[in-house]
Structure formats: C-alpha cells, structure tokens
Design a protein around this motif. Structure first.
Motif, short mmCIF file in Angstrom:
data_model
loop_
_atom_site.label_atom_id
_atom_site.label_comp_id
_atom_site.label_asym_id
_atom_site.label_seq_id
_atom_site.Cartn_x
_atom_site.Cartn_y
_atom_site.Cartn_z
N LYS A 10 0.82 -1.22 0.00
CA LYS A 10 0.00 0.00 0.00
C LYS A 10 0.85 1.26 0.00
O LYS A 10 0.35 2.35 -0.24
CB LYS A 10 -0.92 0.01 1.22
CG LYS A 10 -1.96 -1.09 1.20
CD LYS A 10 -2.88 -0.99 2.39
CE LYS A 10 -3.94 -2.10 2.34
NZ LYS A 10 -4.78 -2.07 3.55
N CYS A 11 2.14 1.09 0.29
CA CYS A 11 3.02 2.25 0.43
C CYS A 11 4.43 1.90 -0.03
O CYS A 11 4.93 0.81 0.28
CB CYS A 11 3.05 2.68 1.90
SG CYS A 11 4.20 4.02 2.26
N ALA A 48 1.47 6.39 -9.82
CA ALA A 48 1.16 5.56 -8.64
C ALA A 48 0.29 6.33 -7.65
O ALA A 48 -0.67 5.78 -7.10
CB ALA A 48 2.45 5.11 -7.97
N LEU A 53 -1.60 4.58 -4.54
CA LEU A 53 -0.45 4.06 -3.81
C LEU A 53 0.19 5.21 -3.04
O LEU A 53 0.43 6.29 -3.60
CB LEU A 53 0.56 3.46 -4.79
CG LEU A 53 1.71 2.63 -4.23
CD1 LEU A 53 1.18 1.37 -3.53
CD2 LEU A 53 2.65 2.23 -5.36
#
Length: 172
Positions: A10-11, A48, A53
C-alpha cells in the motif's frame, strides 16, 4: 514470495541519494547542491499516486530542490534531514494505518538498514552497498537514478491490476 508481498503493498518508501538519483551531488560555486532525477521514475511516482499508492520520501539530505521535485510529483509525504528513519516510518505507518508488511522500502545504504529490516519488501538498486543487498528481498538490475523506482512501482501496479496500458494509449 516478493510478488505476493508487492501485490499487497500500500506504500512505497524511497530514499533519495542512490535511489532516486545516482548518488552524485554537483556543488556549484554558490554551494548549491544539484542532483539529476530520472523522468521515468517521476512518471511512475505521479501515476502511482493517482492510482492510490502512498509514496513517502525519507532522506537524510536537506535539499530544497528535492522537496520541490517531490511536491511536483504529488508525493504523499516528503521528509528531509531525517536521522531516525525507523522512528519516522513507525509514526507514518501508525498515522496511515499501515502494517510494516504493507510497506516496500527502496534503499541503498546503511541509514536505510533498520527500516529495510522491518518492512514487507526491502528492495535495493544494483549499486547498493553489500550489506543492503544482502538484507534485501529483491535487488534490481537497475542502478540508483536509472529507473529502479519505475521498475518497482510498475511491478506493484501491474500485480495490483492498476497499470493500465489503455489509459496511456487513449491519452496520445
């Protein structure tokens, strides 16, 4: 294993010198420090972010040029002059409701080591120091500043079915 981790990422956390740049710093007569960034990395970062993201930059450097470039790409969080990268990463994870398993960290040198020990996907450029490469779940064939960030972001978004070629074609 790395692909299942990237699919759930997620990161993405990025160091700057040696990851987003080749690590060279040009200092002019006024003392300004100049760096070169890869435009393909930049495109992947901004795309992204649009796909949801989270992108964090955590660096020990203090360059306002870095801050300007990252803000222009709409990076979620930019932190300059950080000496305790792991403490900041813990704070950011708590604030955004992230587990370390949902975080990919791209680093190249010893200040990144403790963060890379904790995250789900520790990633190094091809020219990272040996201790970082040994620790990493994945070592790119690309050097820092030569597309390693693009490679990883594209892999993540493809695995998450968020890298849409038709979007690019329609925009031509």
């Amino acid at each position: 294993m790395i692909y299942s981790t990237l699919k759930n990422t997620k990161c993405v956390v990025l160091d700057v010198d040696g990851v987003l740049t080749n690590g060279d710093i040009l200092v002019n007569e006024s003392g300004d420090q100049l760096r070169t960034f890869n435009v393909k990395d930049g495109y992947a970062i901004q795309y992204a972010v649009k796909q949801g993201l989270l992108i964090f930059v955590i660096t020990g450097g203090r360059s306002q040029g870095v801050l300007s470039r990252m803000e222009g790409l709409r990076v979620s969080e930019v932190h300059l002059g950080v000496s305790d990268k792991l403490g900041l990463l813990q704070d950011l994870a708590n604030r955004y409701g992230l587990s370390f398993g949902e975080i990919a960290f791209i680093g190249d040198d010893m200040p990144d080591y403790t963060c890379m020990q904790q995250v789900g996907a520790a990633i190094a450029p091809a020219d990272a120091v040996e201790d970082i490469k040994k620790l990493s779940h994945y070592v790119s064939s690309k050097k820092g500043g030569e597309g390693v960030v693009r490679e990883i972001i594209e892999k993540i978004l493809r695995l998450q079915d968020k890298w849409h070629s038709d979007v690019f074609i329609k925009s031509i």
